[in-house]
Structures are given as C-alpha cells and as structure tokens.
Design a protein around this motif. Structure first.
Motif, mmCIF file in Angstrom:
data_model
loop_
_atom_site.group_PDB
_atom_site.id
_atom_site.type_symbol
_atom_site.label_atom_id
_atom_site.label_comp_id
_atom_site.label_asym_id
_atom_site.label_seq_id
_atom_site.Cartn_x
_atom_site.Cartn_y
_atom_site.Cartn_z
ATOM 1 N N TYR A 349 0.251 -1.309 -0.192
ATOM 2 C CA TYR A 349 0.460 0.429 -0.220
ATOM 3 C C TYR A 349 0.791 1.407 0.051
ATOM 4 O O TYR A 349 0.404 2.524 -0.255
ATOM 5 C CB TYR A 349 -1.038 0.542 1.645
ATOM 6 N N PHE A 350 2.340 1.418 -0.393
ATOM 7 C CA PHE A 350 2.669 2.433 0.460
ATOM 8 C C PHE A 350 3.940 2.112 -0.529
ATOM 9 O O PHE A 350 5.042 1.307 -1.234
ATOM 10 C CB PHE A 350 3.334 2.399 1.346
ATOM 11 N N VAL A 351 5.277 3.758 -0.822
ATOM 12 C CA VAL A 351 5.569 4.077 -1.496
ATOM 13 C C VAL A 351 6.423 5.096 -0.141
ATOM 14 O O VAL A 351 6.307 5.922 0.645
ATOM 15 C CB VAL A 351 5.872 4.771 -2.398
ATOM 16 N N SER A 352 7.885 4.627 -0.028
ATOM 17 C CA SER A 352 8.649 5.104 1.244
ATOM 18 C C SER A 352 9.475 6.005 0.399
ATOM 19 O O SER A 352 10.195 5.358 -0.014
ATOM 20 C CB SER A 352 9.326 3.845 2.333
ATOM 21 N N PHE A 353 9.877 6.942 0.921
ATOM 22 C CA PHE A 353 10.415 8.451 0.516
ATOM 23 C C PHE A 353 11.220 8.425 1.165
ATOM 24 O O PHE A 353 11.368 9.523 2.794
ATOM 25 C CB PHE A 353 9.187 9.721 -0.241
ATOM 26 N N GLU A 354 13.009 8.918 0.794
ATOM 27 C CA GLU A 354 13.664 9.338 1.476
ATOM 28 C C GLU A 354 14.665 10.772 1.150
ATOM 29 O O GLU A 354 14.650 11.099 -0.085
ATOM 30 C CB GLU A 354 14.693 8.081 1.690
ATOM 31 N N GLY A 355 14.107 12.218 1.428
ATOM 32 C CA GLY A 355 14.691 13.008 0.964
ATOM 33 C C GLY A 355 16.179 13.501 1.837
ATOM 34 O O GLY A 355 16.290 12.965 2.954
ATOM 35 N N PRO A 356 16.869 14.188 1.447
ATOM 36 C CA PRO A 356 18.077 15.109 2.218
ATOM 37 C C PRO A 356 17.644 15.223 3.842
ATOM 38 O O PRO A 356 16.610 15.346 4.077
ATOM 39 C CB PRO A 356 17.864 15.934 1.981
ATOM 40 N N LYS A 357 18.849 14.882 4.575
ATOM 41 C CA LYS A 357 18.950 15.355 5.806
ATOM 42 C C LYS A 357 17.757 16.109 6.232
ATOM 43 O O LYS A 357 18.125 17.272 5.382
ATOM 44 C CB LYS A 357 19.960 14.354 6.821
#
Ligand SMILES: Cc1ncc(COP(=O)(O)O)c(C=O)c1O
Length: 428
Positions: A349-357
């Motif tokens: 059900y999801f997309v995991s998103f990693e942005g800048p610190k």
C-alpha cells in the motif's frame, strides 16, 4: 555525491529558490484539498466487494459444517473461515483463530495478554520491570503505538534492502532477556514495500531468544496484495521454524481489511500448537465468540485462495496505475536531481520516500500549507522520532488518479524547494 542544488553556484541556487517559491505561491492560490495520508483502499476498490453483501439473506442456512452461525459457539472461528484464513497464510486451519474484524486488534490483544497474564508460563510483563520491543524502522506507526501504549520500550532496528538488520536483531534477541518481541511486516512491508529474503526469514526462524516469552509478531497484512506483475515470494516462517528445530516463536497475523472492507473484514492469527491453544484461552476471557455472520459471508464470497487471488487481481487493476504514476511523477520530477530516493514495490500500500537529512518535517508542513495531507513526518519511527528527519510515507491508493497526479506534482515542487533551501543553508 553532492546533489544538483549543492553543485550549483550560489547565484544560480538563489535564482532557483526564487523560481520555486513563485511556483509554490501559484499552488497555494489553487486552494487544493488532497489527501495522501493513510493507506486506505479507494471507493472503487471497496465497491469490488459489495456483491459480498448479497451472499447472506434470510434464506441462507446459518450453519457451517457442525458450527452454528446465529448463536454463541465456535470461538476459534467458523470452520470455513479458518480454512480460508489458513489458505491465505499458508498454514493448517487447526493452527488458526479467526476473530474480529481487525488484525491490529488481535496484535493488541496478544501484547495485552503478555502484559497482564504472561506468555507460556512466564511472569506477566507488568511484573518484569523494563520490557523492550524491536521495531524495524521505517515501519508501521500503529504497531509502535501498541507497545508504546503499554509502556514497553520500543527499540528501532535498521531496515535493509531484504528485511531488518538481522545481526542487530540476533544480538538483541539472543543477548537481552528483556527483549520480548519484534514487529515485522514480512511481505510488501509498510512502508518500504520490501519482502524479506529467504536468508532473513531463516535467520528469524533460527533465533534462540534469551527470553522464553519472546515472540515474533509476523504481520502478513499484504500477503495477497501484489500489483499484478511479479509477486514477491516469502518463505513460510512456520516451516522455517520447524527446520531450524524451534517451536513456539511466531504469531502470524492477517486480515481481509484490504481484500473486502477495512473495519468490516475478518481477522486471523496463526501460531504453533502450544501457542494457539494459549491464544484461544486468552481470547476466551475477552469474548464468548466472534462475528460469525461476517465470517460466513467472507467464506461464501471468497471461497478459497483462488477466489481471493481472482478478487485481488481486480484490486491490482485499480491500484497498479496509481503506483506507476508515483514512479513516473517522482522519476520525471526528481530523478535527475539526486536529492531523494524512493521505493518501487511490487505490492502493498505504500511508497517509502527518503529526502535530504532534515527535510521530512519541512516537506510535510509545506504540503499541508498547500492543501495536501501526508502521513506526519516521523510517524514511521518509534515515538515519531526519525533520526534523520528524512522519511516520508506516500499512500497512493485512496485519491483518484487525477487527484493523485496533482498531489504528486505539488510534492515534487515541495521536495525541490525544501532541498534547495537546505542546500543554501548548508552554505551559511
Ligand atoms: C502492516 C499493517 N498491519 C495491519 C494493518 C491494519 O489491519 P486491520 O485493519 O486488519 O487491523 C495495516 C493497515 O494499514 C497495516 O499496514
């Protein structure tokens, strides 16, 4: 490697920020009202199960084998519902209890049982002093809340590409008798979408816990929720436990919340012979017996695993384009900037998103300001504390394709602006 904003001259970066702020101002003027916050099926998806409402009427025989449907009894669940749940989880129905409409509720019940009564003859948690629980993170916020609400200490565990970091898990489970459990979503994990590798499943199955009342909470919520292409294969945990010479180690959970109706599905738990007998005893204190009309309707409507899979293909036809849109919008909008990464799951059900610190809270706040609701930043970590403040959970199933496209366009602008500002702030 520096991202595109970090590589710009300060003059170009200032220009870019000005340009993005103008875009943001235009978006603000649109007074959007969009929601990408929770993992809920869309109205189109719940409509798929409406025919289930027609399988019961006043002429339906309210019996199921030897079980009576319209009265107390069969607290372990109707035989047909246990058969169905057993097929979904790939376990023997005799090791399954079907009860209630929420698997999270069953998880809560079992942690509460451990807390109040103790597991397998051990002292109840409330008499054991400090008790710890392992929380692979990013993970499911409601799991973390269950243990947090009972004063159990949640310990974050790093998530790798193929599951939780098993070196850390082994060290803590085998070395510390105050560690009593671990939350796992082994297939299409919430929110990373990954499926645990065979090695990870075998490492779980071979654990030699320091605490005899340690249990793995194997929440197989998305076991049949593939988007229609490749379906990830998850090793059978109970088989792996037997092969490792272990016995009473795992509670496995599932529900039809996202097969039929959230909050009106059927929920189930499976465990070893010893453990399931204890589970049945614990549940018998809480309720006489469970919602059997719903169990009967599910068994008559879905029938068996083939029926479930056919039904899930209809869900897949609705959700797959939404997940494809997330990939294309993020790819086109952010792919060349090097500011973020995101998962590309085959199901769930999801997309995991990693942005800048240091970006997640700012992005979520900016999105709210622009009328798009996201899961709160930090929610995917125990106590809401993401150490890098970088993870955002994207839930694309509920909005229409059109709304989702709009929400993602806003998201791309918000990520760009926050990332550009962070790059600028790094220069002082
Ligand atoms: C991993 C996981 N487990 C359980 C649930 C809730 O399931 P139920 O409605 O059966 O309690 C969710 C809902 O988002 C989930 O993501």
């Amino acid at each position: 490697m520096p991202n595109a904003y970090q590589s710009m001259s300060t003059e170009s970066l200032d220009e870019e920020i000005k340009h993005l702020e103008t875009e943001v101002a235009h978006l603000r003027d649109q007074h959007l009202k969009l929601d990408m916050a929770r993992g809920k099926p869309s109205p189109q998806q719940t409509a798929l199960s409406k025919p289930m409402l027609d399988v019961l009427d006043s002429s339906t025989p309210l019996v199921d084998g030897d079980a009576i449907v319209d009265n107390y009894g069969t607290p372990e669940g109707l035989p047909s519902a246990r058969r169905l749940a057993g097929q979904i989880l790939g376990v023997d129905p005799k090791n399954v209890v079907v009860s209630g409409s929420s698997s999270l509720n069953l998880m809560h019940d079992l942690v509460a049982h451990a807390f109040i009564n103790g597991v397998a003859g051990a002292e109840p948690f409330y008499r054991q002093g400090e008790v710890k629980w392992l929380c692979p993170a990013p993970g499911y916020d409601r799991h973390f809340k269950v243990t947090e609400s009972m004063g159990i200490k949640n310990v974050p565990i790093p998530m790798c590409e193929d599951g939780p970091d098993m070196d850390t898990v082994c060290e803590l489970v085998e070395g510390d008798p105050t560690v009593k459990g671990i939350w796992c979503v082994p297939k299409y994990a919430n929110p990373t979408g990954i499926t645990y590798s065979d090695e990870v499943v075998r490492a779980f199955a071979s654990l030699k816990p320091a605490a005899p009342d340690f249990r793995i909470y194997w929440d197989n919520a998305y076991v049949v929720h593939c988007f229609g292409g490749t379906d990830d294969q998850l090793l059978d945990i109970f088989q792996a436990v037997r092969e490792a010479g272990n016995r009473n180690l795992v509670y496995e959970f599932g529900s039809t919340a996202k097969v039929t109706f959230p909050s009106s599905g059927i929920a189930f738990v499976a465990a070893s012979d010893d453990d399931i007998s204890e589970v049945r005893k614990a549940f018998s204190v809480e309720r006489v017996s469970s919602e059997k009309m719903s169990q009967l309707a599910h068994a008559l409507y879905l029938r068996d695993l083939d029926g479930v899979r056919a039904h899930m293909r209809k869900h897949a036809a609705i959700v797959a384009p939404r997940f494809a849109l997330v990939q294309s919008k993020l790819g086109e909008g952010l792919g060349s900037l090097g500011v973020a990464t995101w998962s590309n799951p085959h199901g769930g059900y999801f997309v995991s998103f990693e942005g800048p610190k240091g970006s997640a809270k700012r992005i979520v706040a900016l999105m709210a300001d622009l009328g798009v609701k996201l899961t709160p930043a930090g929610a995917t970590w125990p106590y809401g504390k993401d150490p890098n403040d970088s993870n955002i959970r994207i839930a694309p199933t509920y909005p229409s394709l059109e709304d989702l496209g709009q929400a993602l366009d806003v998201f791309v602008v918000a990520v760009k602006l926050v990332s550009a500002k962070i790059a600028r702030e790094e220069r002082g």
